[in-house]
Write an enzyme that holds these catalytic residues in place. Structure first.
Site, PDB file in Angstrom:
ATOM      1  N   ARG A  37       1.083 -12.294   4.494  1.00  0.00           N
ATOM      2  CA  ARG A  37       2.456 -12.267   4.263  1.00  0.00           C
ATOM      3  C   ARG A  37       3.104 -12.277   5.665  1.00  0.00           C
ATOM      4  O   ARG A  37       4.430 -12.405   5.671  1.00  0.00           O
ATOM      5  CB  ARG A  37       3.091 -11.482   3.314  1.00  0.00           C
ATOM      6  CG  ARG A  37       2.533 -11.660   1.909  1.00  0.00           C
ATOM      7  CD  ARG A  37       3.085 -12.960   1.161  1.00  0.00           C
ATOM      8  NE  ARG A  37       4.498 -12.965   1.019  1.00  0.00           N
ATOM      9  CZ  ARG A  37       5.367 -12.384   0.009  1.00  0.00           C
ATOM     10  NH1 ARG A  37       4.442 -11.927  -1.157  1.00  0.00           N
ATOM     11  NH2 ARG A  37       6.464 -12.338  -0.091  1.00  0.00           N
TER      12      ARG A  37
ATOM     13  N   PRO B 166       0.795  -1.232   0.119  1.00  0.00           N
ATOM     14  CA  PRO B 166       0.040   0.080  -0.003  1.00  0.00           C
ATOM     15  C   PRO B 166       0.875   1.201   0.153  1.00  0.00           C
ATOM     16  O   PRO B 166       1.807   1.448   0.716  1.00  0.00           O
ATOM     17  CB  PRO B 166      -0.847  -0.106   1.314  1.00  0.00           C
ATOM     18  CG  PRO B 166      -0.649  -1.589   1.580  1.00  0.00           C
ATOM     19  CD  PRO B 166       0.463  -2.086   1.209  1.00  0.00           C
ATOM     20  N   GLU B 167       0.526   2.329  -0.949  1.00  0.00           N
ATOM     21  CA  GLU B 167       1.157   3.568  -0.847  1.00  0.00           C
ATOM     22  C   GLU B 167       0.394   4.755  -0.074  1.00  0.00           C
ATOM     23  O   GLU B 167      -0.687   4.430   0.429  1.00  0.00           O
ATOM     24  CB  GLU B 167       1.530   3.725  -2.229  1.00  0.00           C
ATOM     25  CG  GLU B 167       2.250   2.907  -3.154  1.00  0.00           C
ATOM     26  CD  GLU B 167       2.550   3.097  -4.640  1.00  0.00           C
ATOM     27  OE1 GLU B 167       2.746   4.296  -4.813  1.00  0.00           O
ATOM     28  OE2 GLU B 167       2.568   2.267  -5.197  1.00  0.00           O
TER      29      GLU B 167
ATOM     30  N   HIS C 276      -5.570 -15.589   8.658  1.00  0.00           N
ATOM     31  CA  HIS C 276      -4.423 -14.581   8.557  1.00  0.00           C
ATOM     32  C   HIS C 276      -4.515 -13.272   9.576  1.00  0.00           C
ATOM     33  O   HIS C 276      -3.961 -12.358   9.434  1.00  0.00           O
ATOM     34  CB  HIS C 276      -4.427 -13.971   7.156  1.00  0.00           C
ATOM     35  CG  HIS C 276      -4.130 -14.927   6.117  1.00  0.00           C
ATOM     36  ND1 HIS C 276      -3.060 -15.929   6.156  1.00  0.00           N
ATOM     37  CD2 HIS C 276      -4.947 -15.598   5.128  1.00  0.00           C
ATOM     38  CE1 HIS C 276      -3.021 -16.683   5.044  1.00  0.00           C
ATOM     39  NE2 HIS C 276      -4.403 -16.485   4.517  1.00  0.00           N
TER      40      HIS C 276
END
Length: 279
Positions: free
Chosen positions: A112, A2-3, A93
């Protein structure tokens, strides 16, 4: 990863939904997600507090608590902050779950497992605990990110301009997506050495970068794989992307197939006709 537009969208959601709700319980399912302090101290210090404000610095989320402490979150590659009813089953997750008043959960979900959380004590600045905050460059929407600053930052750099734009010490919050889009709209090839850009080109690139980031924010970010907002909804910018993620597709301006190359281990998407290499 994400930016700025994606992280800012999440910040806005946190600001709208979490303020004033007391944290009633904390569950940590993956201890290494908690970068500071120890897990038990993290739990103990959060229970009973309320969020009073959320800010963003670069790609970091900073939540102020009524205890004076700060909860800092970095989503990294696949992290999500989700606002869900406590009755919704936990995802496999889910790494951290904050149970709030009204039977709501604030869950940190991260496939991740690179994302991190810090609980910074009252009286301590987040920069003292998270040293990378000290090195971040100016925010793109701030007055500090001026033409003069940008030119000074780039004029001595021989790095490819795409690589320079990803340097968080130069400008905070920019990543692959919006760097590629800005370079396309500025007509600059991603391998162009930063020092070879004219002052006019640098000013145009700065203005375009700000405009592209605002467009990404207006569309609530870009969802290619993992990013979702606080309510689990996709961003919409990807539908209007000029080059990012469009390798082999025709350029929206000239029809030339979009190409992709690797720079310092990162992808760069560009149109070879609209973004010619310098001789």
């Amino acid at each position: 990863m994400p930016e700025l537009p994606e992280v800012e969208t999440v910040r806005q959601g946190l600001q709208d939904l979490t303020l004033g709700s007391a944290v009633l319980g904390v569950e940590v399912f993956l201890p290494r997600t908690i970068a500071y302090p120890a897990v038990e101290a993290f739990r103990y210090s959060l229970v009973g507090t309320c969020f009073t404000n959320w800010q963003r610095r670069g790609k970091y989320l900073l939540g102020s608590l009524n205890s004076g402490a700060s909860l800092v979150v970095h989503l990294r590659m696949t992290g999500r902050m989700l606002w869900l009813k406590g009755s919704v089953p936990l995802s496999a997750h889910t790494r951290v779950c904050l149970g709030l008043e009204g039977e709501w959960d604030l869950r940190f979900v991260d496939q991740r497992t690179f994302g991190q959380m810090w609980l910074v004590p009252a009286g301590v600045a987040p920069e003292q605990v998270i040293t990378t905050l000290q090195t971040l460059g100016p925010e793109p929407f701030s007055t500090a990110f001026s033409d003069a600053y940008f030119q000074t930052a780039l004029e001595r750099s021989k790095r490819p301009i795409k690589t320079a734009l990803l340097d968080q010490t130069l400008v905070a919050g920019v990543g692959n997506i919006y760097a590629d889009e800005s370079l396309f709209l500025s007509g600059i090839h991603p391998t162009t050495p930063a020092s070879r850009l004219s002052s006019v080109a640098i000013a145009q690139l700065r203005e375009t970068l700000v405009r592209v980031l605002q467009a990404g924010l207006n569309h609530r970010g870009t969802t290619l794989r993992d990013y979702r907002d606080l309510n689990g909804l996709n961003g919409n910018y990807q539908g209007q992307a000029w080059v990012y993620g469009r390798e082999g597709d025709p350029c929206r301006v000239c029809g030339t197939p979009i190409q992709r190359l690797k720079l310092a281990g990162r992808s760069a998407h560009f149109c070879p006709h609209c973004q010619p290499e310098l001789p």
